[in-house]
Motif scaffolding. Structure first.
Motif, mmCIF file in Angstrom:
data_model
loop_
_atom_site.group_PDB
_atom_site.id
_atom_site.type_symbol
_atom_site.label_atom_id
_atom_site.label_comp_id
_atom_site.label_asym_id
_atom_site.label_seq_id
_atom_site.Cartn_x
_atom_site.Cartn_y
_atom_site.Cartn_z
ATOM 1 N N LEU A 1 10.154 -4.654 51.687
ATOM 2 C CA LEU A 1 10.464 -6.060 51.524
ATOM 3 C C LEU A 1 11.756 -6.389 52.265
ATOM 4 C CD1 LEU A 1 9.753 -8.758 50.229
ATOM 5 C CD2 LEU A 1 11.033 -8.031 48.239
ATOM 6 N N LEU A 2 12.738 -5.514 52.145
ATOM 7 C CA LEU A 2 14.006 -5.737 52.833
ATOM 8 C C LEU A 2 13.817 -5.766 54.346
ATOM 9 C CD1 LEU A 2 16.704 -6.148 51.484
ATOM 10 C CD2 LEU A 2 17.262 -3.800 51.997
ATOM 11 N N LEU A 3 12.951 -4.893 54.853
ATOM 12 C CA LEU A 3 12.674 -4.864 56.283
ATOM 13 C C LEU A 3 12.050 -6.180 56.732
ATOM 14 C CD1 LEU A 3 12.689 -3.055 58.819
ATOM 15 C CD2 LEU A 3 10.386 -2.385 58.202
ATOM 16 N N VAL B 1 12.469 -9.059 55.459
ATOM 17 C CA VAL B 1 13.435 -10.149 55.372
ATOM 18 C C VAL B 1 14.388 -10.132 56.565
ATOM 19 C CG1 VAL B 1 15.389 -11.027 54.023
ATOM 20 C CG2 VAL B 1 13.303 -10.307 52.868
ATOM 21 N N TYR B 2 14.814 -8.957 56.991
ATOM 22 C CA TYR B 2 15.847 -8.864 58.026
ATOM 23 C C TYR B 2 15.334 -8.693 59.450
ATOM 24 C CZ TYR B 2 19.329 -8.711 54.383
ATOM 25 O OH TYR B 2 20.117 -9.029 53.327
#
Length: 100
Positions: free
Chosen positions: A1-3, A5-6
């Motif tokens: 999920l973090l990947l 987003v960024y």
């Protein structure tokens, strides 16, 4: 999920994941499972020549992962067949073009 987003374009991480998944499942997991079984003392019925073949398959898998990731990291990203030359890493051909 973090990947997600960024990173604006997930094509490169997805390609790298696919490369590793194919190489690992085809060439790395079977020899490692065989060696684990042998290490636990079970006889699987392979002679030394056949075990050498599994070692060669394992080396081919390691080489595939290594060369594939190097190739993927050093190539210019493409957007629908044409290289992305502006260095942004994202595809601009689907964005609305200004007419003025």
């Amino acid at each position: 999920l973090l990947l997600a987003v960024y990173v604006p374009d997930l094509g490169w991480p997805m390609a790298l994941t696919g490369l590793f998944a194919q190489s690992i499942t085809a060439f790395l997991i079977p020899p490692v499972l065989l060696w684990t079984t042998l290490r636990r003392g079970r006889d699987v019925g392979y002679n030394n020549i056949q075990l050498l073949w599994f070692f060669i398959v394992f080396l081919f898998g390691v080489l595939s992962c290594t060369l594939g990731s190097i190739k993927l990291m050093t190539t210019t990203p493409e957007c629908h067949g044409h290289p992305i030359a502006d260095g942004s890493g994202s595809c601009k051909c689907l964005e609305p073009q200004s007419t003025g």
